[in-house]
Design a protein around this motif. Structure first.
Motif, PDB file in Angstrom:
ATOM      1  N   PHE A   1       0.822  -1.202   0.000  1.00 34.74           N
ATOM      2  CA  PHE A   1       0.000   0.000   0.000  1.00 34.74           C
ATOM      3  C   PHE A   1       0.859   1.255   0.000  1.00 34.74           C
ATOM      4  O   PHE A   1       0.485   2.277  -0.566  1.00 34.74           O
ATOM      5  CB  PHE A   1      -0.951   0.015   1.211  1.00 34.74           C
ATOM      6  CG  PHE A   1      -1.769   1.260   1.278  1.00 34.74           C
ATOM      7  CD1 PHE A   1      -1.487   2.247   2.210  1.00 34.74           C
ATOM      8  CD2 PHE A   1      -2.803   1.471   0.385  1.00 34.74           C
ATOM      9  CE1 PHE A   1      -2.226   3.409   2.254  1.00 34.74           C
ATOM     10  CE2 PHE A   1      -3.550   2.637   0.420  1.00 34.74           C
ATOM     11  CZ  PHE A   1      -3.262   3.611   1.351  1.00 34.74           C
TER      12      PHE A   1
ATOM     13  N   ALA B   1      -7.733   5.264  -4.586  1.00 39.35           N
ATOM     14  CA  ALA B   1      -7.757   4.399  -5.771  1.00 39.35           C
ATOM     15  C   ALA B   1      -8.562   5.061  -6.886  1.00 39.35           C
ATOM     16  O   ALA B   1      -8.156   5.063  -8.054  1.00 39.35           O
ATOM     17  CB  ALA B   1      -8.338   3.031  -5.420  1.00 39.35           C
ATOM     18  N   VAL B   2      -9.705   5.642  -6.514  1.00 41.09           N
ATOM     19  CA  VAL B   2     -10.535   6.285  -7.530  1.00 41.09           C
ATOM     20  C   VAL B   2      -9.793   7.475  -8.142  1.00 41.09           C
ATOM     21  O   VAL B   2      -9.815   7.682  -9.357  1.00 41.09           O
ATOM     22  CB  VAL B   2     -11.874   6.746  -6.910  1.00 41.09           C
ATOM     23  CG1 VAL B   2     -12.624   7.624  -7.867  1.00 41.09           C
ATOM     24  CG2 VAL B   2     -12.715   5.551  -6.534  1.00 41.09           C
TER      25      VAL B   2
ATOM     26  N   ASN C   1     -10.652  -2.743  -0.985  1.00 38.26           N
ATOM     27  CA  ASN C   1     -11.204  -1.912   0.076  1.00 38.26           C
ATOM     28  C   ASN C   1     -12.715  -1.807   0.002  1.00 38.26           C
ATOM     29  O   ASN C   1     -13.379  -1.716   1.024  1.00 38.26           O
ATOM     30  CB  ASN C   1     -10.553  -0.523   0.030  1.00 38.26           C
ATOM     31  CG  ASN C   1      -9.146  -0.574   0.551  1.00 38.26           C
ATOM     32  OD1 ASN C   1      -8.928  -0.859   1.720  1.00 38.26           O
ATOM     33  ND2 ASN C   1      -8.185  -0.332  -0.306  1.00 38.26           N
TER      34      ASN C   1
ATOM     35  N   PHE D   1     -15.097   1.843   6.842  1.00 37.63           N
ATOM     36  CA  PHE D   1     -13.652   1.755   6.924  1.00 37.63           C
ATOM     37  C   PHE D   1     -13.034   1.662   5.552  1.00 37.63           C
ATOM     38  O   PHE D   1     -13.539   1.008   4.678  1.00 37.63           O
ATOM     39  CB  PHE D   1     -13.258   0.519   7.732  1.00 37.63           C
ATOM     40  CG  PHE D   1     -13.601   0.641   9.174  1.00 37.63           C
ATOM     41  CD1 PHE D   1     -14.557  -0.170   9.745  1.00 37.63           C
ATOM     42  CD2 PHE D   1     -12.981   1.587   9.957  1.00 37.63           C
ATOM     43  CE1 PHE D   1     -14.880  -0.043  11.077  1.00 37.63           C
ATOM     44  CE2 PHE D   1     -13.303   1.712  11.284  1.00 37.63           C
ATOM     45  CZ  PHE D   1     -14.250   0.900  11.856  1.00 37.63           C
TER      46      PHE D   1
ATOM     47  N   ALA E   1      -4.651   0.170  -9.241  1.00 39.03           N
ATOM     48  CA  ALA E   1      -5.648   0.998  -8.555  1.00 39.03           C
ATOM     49  C   ALA E   1      -6.973   0.253  -8.446  1.00 39.03           C
ATOM     50  O   ALA E   1      -7.623   0.279  -7.398  1.00 39.03           O
ATOM     51  CB  ALA E   1      -5.832   2.309  -9.295  1.00 39.03           C
TER      52      ALA E   1
ATOM     53  N   PHE F   1       1.735   1.990  -3.453  1.00 40.59           N
ATOM     54  CA  PHE F   1       0.542   2.476  -4.134  1.00 40.59           C
ATOM     55  C   PHE F   1       0.283   3.930  -3.758  1.00 40.59           C
ATOM     56  O   PHE F   1       0.002   4.774  -4.614  1.00 40.59           O
ATOM     57  CB  PHE F   1      -0.652   1.600  -3.732  1.00 40.59           C
ATOM     58  CG  PHE F   1      -1.962   2.117  -4.216  1.00 40.59           C
ATOM     59  CD1 PHE F   1      -2.878   2.658  -3.339  1.00 40.59           C
ATOM     60  CD2 PHE F   1      -2.279   2.068  -5.556  1.00 40.59           C
ATOM     61  CE1 PHE F   1      -4.098   3.132  -3.790  1.00 40.59           C
ATOM     62  CE2 PHE F   1      -3.489   2.542  -6.009  1.00 40.59           C
ATOM     63  CZ  PHE F   1      -4.398   3.077  -5.133  1.00 40.59           C
TER      64      PHE F   1
ATOM     65  N   PHE G   1      -6.765  -2.261  -5.623  1.00 38.02           N
ATOM     66  CA  PHE G   1      -6.947  -1.661  -4.299  1.00 38.02           C
ATOM     67  C   PHE G   1      -8.382  -1.240  -4.076  1.00 38.02           C
ATOM     68  O   PHE G   1      -8.932  -1.389  -2.987  1.00 38.02           O
ATOM     69  CB  PHE G   1      -6.020  -0.448  -4.124  1.00 38.02           C
ATOM     70  CG  PHE G   1      -4.689  -0.813  -3.569  1.00 38.02           C
ATOM     71  CD1 PHE G   1      -3.576  -0.881  -4.381  1.00 38.02           C
ATOM     72  CD2 PHE G   1      -4.545  -1.106  -2.234  1.00 38.02           C
ATOM     73  CE1 PHE G   1      -2.351  -1.235  -3.866  1.00 38.02           C
ATOM     74  CE2 PHE G   1      -3.321  -1.466  -1.705  1.00 38.02           C
ATOM     75  CZ  PHE G   1      -2.219  -1.536  -2.531  1.00 38.02           C
ATOM     76  N   PHE G   2      -8.985  -0.695  -5.135  1.00 39.62           N
ATOM     77  CA  PHE G   2     -10.372  -0.264  -5.023  1.00 39.62           C
ATOM     78  C   PHE G   2     -11.261  -1.429  -4.616  1.00 39.62           C
ATOM     79  O   PHE G   2     -12.045  -1.330  -3.667  1.00 39.62           O
ATOM     80  CB  PHE G   2     -10.830   0.318  -6.355  1.00 39.62           C
ATOM     81  CG  PHE G   2     -12.274   0.720  -6.376  1.00 39.62           C
ATOM     82  CD1 PHE G   2     -13.235  -0.097  -6.932  1.00 39.62           C
ATOM     83  CD2 PHE G   2     -12.669   1.930  -5.817  1.00 39.62           C
ATOM     84  CE1 PHE G   2     -14.560   0.276  -6.936  1.00 39.62           C
ATOM     85  CE2 PHE G   2     -13.999   2.302  -5.827  1.00 39.62           C
ATOM     86  CZ  PHE G   2     -14.950   1.469  -6.383  1.00 39.62           C
TER      87      PHE G   2
ATOM     88  N   LYS H   1      -8.875   4.961   1.424  1.00 41.89           N
ATOM     89  CA  LYS H   1      -8.099   4.192   0.452  1.00 41.89           C
ATOM     90  C   LYS H   1      -8.862   4.077  -0.851  1.00 41.89           C
ATOM     91  O   LYS H   1      -8.291   4.149  -1.938  1.00 41.89           O
ATOM     92  CB  LYS H   1      -7.807   2.796   1.017  1.00 41.89           C
ATOM     93  CG  LYS H   1      -6.818   2.796   2.139  1.00 41.89           C
ATOM     94  CD  LYS H   1      -6.412   1.389   2.499  1.00 41.89           C
ATOM     95  CE  LYS H   1      -5.654   1.377   3.812  1.00 41.89           C
ATOM     96  NZ  LYS H   1      -5.528   0.015   4.337  1.00 41.89           N
ATOM     97  N   ILE H   2     -10.179   3.874  -0.728  1.00 42.01           N
ATOM     98  CA  ILE H   2     -10.994   3.790  -1.931  1.00 42.01           C
ATOM     99  C   ILE H   2     -10.901   5.096  -2.702  1.00 42.01           C
ATOM    100  O   ILE H   2     -10.758   5.107  -3.931  1.00 42.01           O
ATOM    101  CB  ILE H   2     -12.459   3.485  -1.572  1.00 42.01           C
ATOM    102  CG1 ILE H   2     -12.564   2.102  -0.951  1.00 42.01           C
ATOM    103  CG2 ILE H   2     -13.353   3.601  -2.780  1.00 42.01           C
ATOM    104  CD1 ILE H   2     -13.952   1.706  -0.561  1.00 42.01           C
TER     105      ILE H   2
END
Lengths: 449, 387, 239
Positions: A270, A386-387, B196, A378, B189, A273, B192-193, A382-383
């Motif tokens: 992570f 990523a977006v 999560n 939670f 990405a 990332f 990870f999306f 992070k989401i």
């Protein structure tokens, strides 16, 4: 000359500002955020050296940071910290042999010895060195592989490094999955990280605008052409990895000091990332961009906590509906602006439909028990990261800065979009009255004046 | 060094490595006093199951790479979704008819749209028949039936297949034509999306997965004096895998769409010149890959009894390694690689128990070595662009 | 004058900001054989790609069989009766000769018609029938050219587009290939050949266009072009 003065003045102002901030009440949160920006900033600009300037996608950066973190931890463990014998070995040696304080006191420079723990400087340097050595190994495959295969190999290395401290044979040194606790936090303060950050920025900027930097970017643009120009590919590629790994190790050491403990989960994929989002957002290849991007993602991470607080469930549904519908509207807008046909595709309709469905569910079942119970989302931050990364890749791959750097010229230099008198006269199109009606007018003006 | 010399050199290298491996194993077996025939059988069964699962997942990686040269980092998460869809199918049914209706309309509608575009079902009669089947079937299953593992498996495969198509449409299609590194970053990405999102929607804890007792009922048998621990799943996994592989092979080699897929993988522009709808073919590739991953996910969940949102990470990497070992882009290579990796993993742990902590490290090391020294894998042809 | 089969009206095409075709007008009548000549980077391949739909027109329109096709996807155009023999053959290397030919008939459903066309292809290229099970990637350049042409014929097209069929082939082979092209044309299939080898193209074509930096600089009956002064100096060599 002017530029240098401006830069020094800014740095001076920054130091002043930082000092004032440390004296201010209730600033610990902000100072903490700044510390993290500096630490991750160092890691990000070092990753940018490979991914952005050299043009090689490297996914193993968390491994370098981990090495730096552990080496620093092992060297700096205080005497009283209880830890298995082997784990203490390095710190004992460090205490005896790295005590620069003795030399400084001998030379009469007591005030330095008293104000900062020089051992830490040496420890960080050694941490960076250790990471750099591994950087040579990780960089070696770049001589044979390209593109995504190389990226996977670097990822593999990163993961191997992450898994090793847990292995039984190595755990004697690293204390296994428990990690190392009780690391002195001196180097994790805002001043240490700030000056380290300044140094790294200075070094990498000098590097970027030197022949090395040009060689890296030449390799990025066209390897074969660069080689034909005499650039030694192997040397430069491995050099980039080494330098990048060095600073990543330093960043890792600083982070270890900040957290005051490390384990193998501290530096997992992570982290890479996270840095990837930072430099992509800021602009791959731009040091300024890497810093900007880091600041943004760190702030999202720290201050985005409100997203993950407990809320009644219907907030979640409503939020989902809002996201879906705005995604639908956003994509329709983009397609309209870029004049793509059709404006609305099936996949966008699915988003829209889902949004409407969620909205309906929220409105209809608002008072049902399963709507009012509290939930916590939670991992929403992070989401979000990523977006953000996906959106950048799709809509603006060059990020905020692209490859451009900040320079004083942007603020204080002459405007480059309006042609000067000199340029006008020299430009055949601009000065030819037959082609440019403005020039014709100007001639009339000049004639009648 | 000429191409043939290079090829024979790496073949020699592989043969030597293989020989070394055999000697090592033989020596080790001799050293271990208690490695009985029963153990061999036990390990064989376990390895066959594990290898089959890896093979199914590896196929998804290899198919997508073959057609658009993308390493679909998020494929492990597709695998995870398959498990969870089956889990919810089995635990939430039968459900309230209102909810069932909502899900039927949304899910069924999406599935219908996707299937129509994937398989050229524009005829109104065919579409109507399919729609009836999907909507009625889904509603029935959701509202009235406590779904068993087979129904859950099928439903999960369908839903996950659609999820894979959506992933491609949303995240990868806009990047068609972009540099490969950008696509890889996007895949990371997306991974990870999904991880999560999974943690958010399904909860971050490990979830117990209790399948039908029929599969978990012990069918132990003895060889000599030792028991071989055996449950139904150890038969089901290889069987289901074999069936799926057979159907896949039929599809790819006999049907028009299958040939279009192969053609697109070899030269997408010329395939387009033959009238192939490349978008459709790519979506279909993702669909099939996701179906197989979902099947693997469900069977994995039954076998190991637990699921959690991050369960796709390690099997994903291992399956990718398997695909690379076999030769990325090659379907038989993926199967071979998957089985090989399964066998290596089980037997190494069995023969060298002290090394079991290094299981995952070993997978990564293997991946790096293969990519460095034999990137074309065992079955694949030389991908000259890599050197 | 019958209706044109293919018509390009004022077509300009771009690769990003670079204009590859500039206000090109072309017309093809059914049954004709027309060649498109020009040096390197003159826009010949771009013209083919625009006709096929692999490159979008920036300005202008393309008509096929009376219908405006420039907004339509490639598969639509193929369905309407276009087929292409790409530059450098580009057969599917890991598929057999048979499978390559089948791919040519991808959009067709009539098994009987496909069989007839397969027989016709074998009659033109008996070598292909001999090597039905061979992997296309292992064949020689000339054989691949035959396969590519056969593949194009399998869709029973009204119009065949050929991109530099002579490239990389020995002169004897080139003659054979062009003879076969003529045979196909005599069967009623309109042929549009893009070629660098102006001599041989003009020797069998009815008409020709000459492109230079994306613009049509010469056009007319093939015989006229063969004897045109500017043509001879530029492309045919001084005689």
């Amino acid at each position: 000359m002017r530029n240098t003065l401006l830069t020094l003045a800014t740095v001076g102002l920054a130091i002043l500002g930082l000092y004032l901030l440390t004296q201010a009440e209730g600033s610990s949160g902000l100072l903490s955020a700044l510390t993290l920006i500096f630490i991750w900033g160092i890691a990000a600009v070092s990753l940018n050296l490979i991914n952005g300037q050299l043009g090689i996608l490297s996914l193993g950066h968390h491994g370098f940071m981990l090495i730096g973190g552990y080496v620093t931890a092992l060297l700096m463990l205080p005497e009283k910290e209880r830890a298995p014998f082997r784990t203490r070995l390095l710190s004992d040696w460090a205490r005896n042999h790295l005590d620069l304080d003795k030399w400084l006191r001998g030379a009469g420079l007591d005030f330095i010895a008293n104000s900062i723990d020089l051992k830490f400087v040496v420890a960080l340097f050694l941490a960076g060195l250790a990471a750099a050595v591994v950087g040579v190994i990780v960089g070696a495959p770049s001589l044979r592989l390209k593109g995504d295969y190389l990226a996977i190999v670097t990822f593999g290395f990163g993961e191997i490094i992450r898994l090793l401290p847990n292995a039984p044979e190595v755990a004697a040194l690293t204390n296994g999955p428990l990690g190392i606790k009780g690391i002195p936090g001196d180097a994790g303060t805002v001043w240490w990280t700030f000056f380290a950050f300044l140094f790294v920025l200075w070094f990498l900027t000098r590097l970027k605008f030197s022949s090395y930097g040009r060689a890296f970017e030449g390799i990025r643009e066209d390897e074969i052409a660069a080689e034909a120009m005499g650039v030694n590919l192997a040397y430069h590629k491995v050099l980039a990895f080494t330098i990048s790994a060095f600073f990543a190790g330093v960043a890792g050491g600083l982070y270890a000091s900040y957290l005051q403990s490390v384990d193998t989960q501290t530096f997992n994929f992570f982290v890479t990332f996270f840095l990837l989002v930072a430099i992509s957002l800021g602009g791959l290849g731009s040091i300024t961009g890497a810093v900007l991007g880091t600041a943004i993602v760190v702030l999202v991470r720290i201050y985005g906590g409100f997203l993950e607080k407990p809320y009644p469930a219907y907030v979640g549904y409503l939020g989902g509906a809002v996201v879906m519908l705005s995604a639908f509207a956003f994509s329709a807008y983009i397609r309209k602006a870029r004049r793509l046909r059709p404006v609305v595709e099936t996949k966008h309709l699915i988003f829209g439909a889902l949004g409407v469905a969620l909205l309906l569910v929220t409105v209809l079942f608002r008072n049902e028990p399963w709507m009012t119970q509290t939930v916590q989302f939670f991992g929403l931050r992070k989401i979000l990261l990523a977006v953000i990364l996906i959106l950048i890749m799709i809509y603006r791959r060059e990020g905020i800065m692209g490859r451009a750097e900040f320079s004083w010229k942007l603020i204080f230099g002459p405007r480059e979009d309006i042609p000067t008198e000199e340029q006008r006269k020299q430009d055949a199109w601009l000065s030819n009255p037959d082609l440019n009606p403005d020039a014709a007018k100007k001639e009339d003006d000049d004639a009648s004046a | 060094m000429t191409a043939s010399k290079l090829a024979s050199r790496s073949t020699l290298f592989t043969l030597l490595a293989g020989l070394l491996l055999v000697v090592l194993i033989g020596w080790r077996i001799a050293m271990l006093g208690d490695y009985t025939f029963a153990r061999i059988v036990q390990d064989f069964l376990n390895a066959l199951t594990l290898g089959s699962l890896y093979a199914l997942i590896a196929l998804g990686y290899t198919m997508v790479y073959g057609i658009i040269r993308l390493i679909n980092f998020a494929h492990g998460e597709i695998f995870m979704l398959g498990s969870y869809f089956a889990f919810y199918a089995m635990t939430l049914t039968p459900m309230h008819w209102g909810l069932a209706l909502l899900i039927t309309v949304l899910l069924g509608g999406t599935v219908l749209l996707v299937l129509r575009s994937l398989f050229n079902l524009e005829e109104p009669k065919r579409t109507a028949a399919l729609a009836l089947l999907i909507f009625a079937g889904t509603f029935f299953l959701l509202a009235f039936r406590n779904m068993g593992w087979i129904e859950a498996l099928l439903l999960s495969m369908l839903a996950t297949g659609v999820a894979g198509v959506l992933l491609e449409a949303v995240a990868y299609r806009p990047l068609r034509g972009a540099p490969r590194e950008s696509m890889l970053i996007t895949a990371i990405a997306a991974s990870f999306f999904l991880q999560n999102m999974g943690q958010l929607l399904f909860g971050p804890r490990v979830q117990g997965f209790n399948a039908e007792t029929i599969l978990n009922r012990p069918l132990n048998f003895t060889i000599g004096e030792e028991t071989v621990y055996y449950t139904g799943i150890l038969i089901v996994v290889p069987t289901v895998t074999a069936v799926l592989l057979f159907v896949l092979n039929l599809f790819v080699s006999r049907t028009k769409l299958g040939k279009a897929m192969r053609a697109t993988a070899q030269d997408a522009e010329v395939a387009q010149m033959m009238g192939v709808n490349v978008n459709q073919v790519i979506a279909l590739t993702f669909f099939i890959g996701s179906i197989l991953a979902a099947a693997a996910g469900v069977m994995y969940a039954i076998r190991f009894g637990q699921i959690h949102p991050l369960m796709g990470l390690i099997p994903g990497i291992k399956a990718f390694t398997a695909a690379v070992i076999g030769g990325i882009g090659s379907l038989p290579g993926a199967v071979l690689g998957g089985l090989l990796l399964g066998f290596i993993e089980i037997y190494v742990v069995s023969l060298f128990p002290t090394l079991s902590a290094y299981k995952d490290v070993f997978a990564f090391v293997l991946l790096i070595l293969i990519l460095l020294f034999r990137p074309s894998g065992l079955v694949g042809e030389d991908l000259t662009e890599k050197v | 004058m019958p209706e044109p089969l293919l018509e390009l009206k004022n077509v300009s095409a771009y690769y990003g900001p670079i204009r590859a075709l500039n206000q090109v007008d072309m017309v093809l009548y059914p049954g004709e054989m027309v060649c498109l000549l020009g040096g390197n980077a003159s826009g010949k391949s771009t013209t083919l790609k625009t006709i096929l739909g692999l490159v979008q027109v920036g300005e202008g329109e393309v008509y096929f069989r009376g219908e405006r096709i420039d907004p339509k996807p490639t598969s639509y155009r193929i369905e309407k009766g276009m087929a292409v023999v790409p530059e450098n053959r580009r057969v599917f290397p890991k598929m057999t000769v048979r499978e390559n030919l089948e791919m040519g008939a991808y959009l067709r459903n009539d098994a009987k018609g496909i069989k007839e066309d397969l027989d016709y292809v074998f009659s033109l290229f008996p070598r292909l029938e001999e090597r039905l099970g061979q992997m296309a990637g292992t064949m020689s350049g000339g054989e691949q050219q035959m396969l590519a042409m056969g593949r194009a014929l399998m869709s029973r097209p009204k119009l065949i587009l050929m991109d530099e069929p002579s490239m990389g082939l020995a002169p004897k082979l080139v003659e054979t290939i062009f003879k076969i092209i003529k045979t196909v044309n005599e069967r009623g299939i309109t042929v549009f050949v893009v070629e660098q080898n102006a001599n041989i193209a003009l020797s069998i074509a009815d008409r020709g266009y000459v492109l230079q930096t994306g613009e049509v600089v010469l056009e007319g009956p093939a015989q006229d072009l063969l004897h045109n002064e500017a043509m001879r100096r530029a492309y045919l060599g001084e005689v």
